[in-house]
Every structure is written in structure tokens, then in C-alpha cells.
Design an enzyme around this catalytic site. Structure first.
Site, short mmCIF file in Angstrom:
data_model
loop_
_atom_site.label_atom_id
_atom_site.label_comp_id
_atom_site.label_asym_id
_atom_site.label_seq_id
_atom_site.Cartn_x
_atom_site.Cartn_y
_atom_site.Cartn_z
N HIS A 119 0.81 -1.22 0.00
CA HIS A 119 0.00 0.00 0.00
C HIS A 119 0.84 1.27 0.00
O HIS A 119 0.34 2.34 -0.33
CB HIS A 119 -1.00 -0.01 1.17
CG HIS A 119 -0.42 0.34 2.50
ND1 HIS A 119 0.04 -0.62 3.38
CD2 HIS A 119 -0.22 1.54 3.11
CE1 HIS A 119 0.48 -0.02 4.49
NE2 HIS A 119 0.34 1.28 4.34
N ASP B 221 -0.14 -7.57 1.86
CA ASP B 221 0.36 -6.19 1.82
C ASP B 221 1.89 -6.18 1.83
O ASP B 221 2.53 -5.86 2.84
CB ASP B 221 -0.21 -5.40 3.00
CG ASP B 221 0.06 -3.91 2.91
OD1 ASP B 221 0.46 -3.44 1.82
OD2 ASP B 221 -0.12 -3.22 3.93
N GLN C 285 1.17 6.62 11.77
CA GLN C 285 1.21 7.15 10.41
C GLN C 285 2.63 7.47 9.98
O GLN C 285 3.36 8.17 10.67
CB GLN C 285 0.32 8.38 10.32
CG GLN C 285 -1.16 8.05 10.43
CD GLN C 285 -1.98 9.23 10.91
OE1 GLN C 285 -1.54 10.00 11.73
NE2 GLN C 285 -3.18 9.34 10.38
N GLY C 286 3.02 6.97 8.81
CA GLY C 286 4.37 7.17 8.30
C GLY C 286 5.29 6.01 8.56
O GLY C 286 6.38 5.94 7.98
N ASP C 287 4.91 5.09 9.44
CA ASP C 287 5.74 3.91 9.73
C ASP C 287 5.44 2.74 8.78
O ASP C 287 6.18 1.75 8.77
CB ASP C 287 5.52 3.43 11.17
CG ASP C 287 6.06 4.40 12.20
OD1 ASP C 287 7.11 5.00 11.94
OD2 ASP C 287 5.42 4.56 13.25
N SER C 288 4.37 2.84 8.01
CA SER C 288 3.98 1.76 7.10
C SER C 288 5.16 1.26 6.28
O SER C 288 6.00 2.04 5.83
CB SER C 288 2.90 2.24 6.14
OG SER C 288 1.65 2.22 6.74
#
Length: 256
Positions: A77, A120, A208-211
Site C-alpha cells: 500500500h 500487503d 502514520q508514516g511507519d507503514s
């Protein structure tokens, strides 16, 4: 909700390509359906986690991990909907967006069965190889899933609270593997391609941003930051792509 302030990529399989492997190409408008995160953690040095990469895609950020001198591992993603020309990896630095070395992407693949939360996973190949040193090393890849209760660590530069500000310094937090049945009672959609980690009382998580970043047990990667309900909520652990389950796909797509 995914663990990044990123987006989704349109991917089209090339003629003759394996149905399990899709090249990264094309583009698609950004959709805000993502959560990344390091909440409740502390500053760590890149020398402790030398496989950690800072991954920028267009105007968005994710994490990734070094798996060989030319390949990196991240979440589908993060890259879905972007062209490789919009992507840049940064290695060997604890500081977000500066220092270390930068690496353009030559090609990449997402799992052919990727659909929202499931499968994912992606791999990207860099144009200029990583030069290994004390701050730049490949991570090992799990061949078996860790048991419930195993302590694991997730790292990244993501927000320190849900919809908060990104960290300028690399952060890490230690959580525990959560039994799949317990995790499924929270979410109702946990497959064998997913692994859950957190603390029952909440307060520690990715954000958020660690994906796309690594979840490791020692120097072995067991998960890839994927999705969850906001960040660090009690009884809602982080959900990660299960590296052991997807190990054969990684080898097929990258040769690693």
C-alpha cells in the site's frame, strides 16, 4: 486503516509475468485510508537497526528494510499507484530525510493477490547498491512465525500519536506478538498473511508514516507495518504482513 500517510498504487501485470508478481507502474490519486505509527517508543540509533530505510514516495513517507545489497522490502500500500521514478530510499541515517545515502528505484513488485489489507507486501530493487557498514546492513527474514508473547520491536519515523507530527529521529518500541485468534476477535479479518503485535493496554504501537517498516525479533524481520485501528488503542494491536508466510514470494520476486 493503513499505517502511513501515503497512498495506493495502480498496478498492472506485464504479459508473461508470474500471476503472483506485479510490477510497480502507473499512478492513482491519493486516498486517506492509512495509519502508520511509533507511539510510546524512544529514540534509537540506526546502528542498532541498520536495515531500516526511510522511503519517500511522491510527497509521502513510509519505511522499508534492506534485504540484500540491491533489494528492499516494504508494504504494497506504500507504493501502489506510484511509478518507480517517484520513489527514493535513504539508508544509514537516524535522521528523517537527511544524512546517509540515497537510492533510486530501478524496478519493483507487489504481490499479485494484494487487495487492501491482505498480501500487503512489495519488494523494490535499487539502481545503486547499498554499501554495507555499521549503519547499513541487511536484515534476516523469518522462515517461521514467532509464537504469541514473543517480544518484537518496530522502528520508524512515523507520527508519535494518531494524526500527530512525524518524528525527526528514528524511534523504536517493543511490543509482543498477539495470538491470531485474539487479534481476530478485535478485527474479524485476520488472515494467515498477517501477524499482530502490540500490548493489551495500548499505548505502544507503530503509527502514520511507519507503514512498510520492519517488525523484528533480534535481527530477523517477522513483520511489515501494515494496518490497524488508529494507533496504540487498547485491544487493537498493530497488524503486520507476515514475513514467514510470504517468504517464498519474496524469494520468487527478488531472488533473496
Amino acid at each position: 486503516m493503513f499505517r502511513t500517510a501515503l497512498v495506493v498504487l495502480l498496478v498492472v501485470a506485464l504479459s508473461g509475468a508470474s500471476p503472483l508478481v506485479k510490477p510497480i507502474q502507473g499512478s492513482k490519486p491519493w486516498r486517506s485510508r492509512l495509519d502508520g505509527r511509533i507511539v510510546g517508543g524512544s529514540a534509537v540509533s540506526i546502528s542498532q537497526y541498520p536495515w531500516q530505510l526511510y522511503f519517500t514516495i511522491g510527497n509521502y513517507m513510509c519505511g522499508a528494510s534492506i534485504i540484500s545489497s540491491t533489494w528492499a522490502l516494504s508494504a504494497a500500500h506504500c507504493v501502489d499507484g506510484f511509478s518507480t521514478s517517484q520513489m527514493l530510499l535513504r539508508a544509514g541515517t537516524s535522521t528523517r530525510g537527511s544524512g546517509g545515502t540515497t537510492h533510486r528505484i530501478a524496478t519493483g513488485y507487489i504481490h499479485g493477490s494484494y487487495s487492501g489489507n491482505d498480501y500487503d507486501i512489495c519488494v523494490v530493487q535499487v539502481s545503486n547498491a547499498f554499501s554495507f557498514n555499521s549503519n547499513v546492513q541487511a536484515v534476516g527474514l523469518a522462515s517461521s512465525e514467532p509464537s504469541a508473547g514473543t517480544s518484537v520491536t518496530v522502528t520508524g519515523w512515523g507520527t508519535t500519536s494518531y494524526q500527530g507530527s512525524a518524528s525527526n529521529t528514528l524511534l523504536g518500541v517493543t511490543v509482543q506478538i498477539i495470538d491470531r485468534n485474539t487479534c481476530n476477535r478485535s478485527y474479524g479479518s485476520i488472515t494467515s498473511r498477517m501477524i499482530c503485535a502490540g500490548v493489551t493496554s495500548g499505548g505502544k504501537d507503530a503509527c502514520q508514516g511507519d507503514s512498510g517498516g520492519p517488525l523484528v525479533s533480534g535481527s530477523t524481520q517477522v513483520g511489515i507495518v501494515s494496518w490497524g485501528n488508529e494507533c496504540a488503542l487498547a485491544n487493537y494491536p498493530g497488524v503486520y504482513a507476515n514475513v514467514a508466510n510470504l517468504r517464498s514470494w519474496i524469494q520468487q520476486a527478488s531472488g533473496v
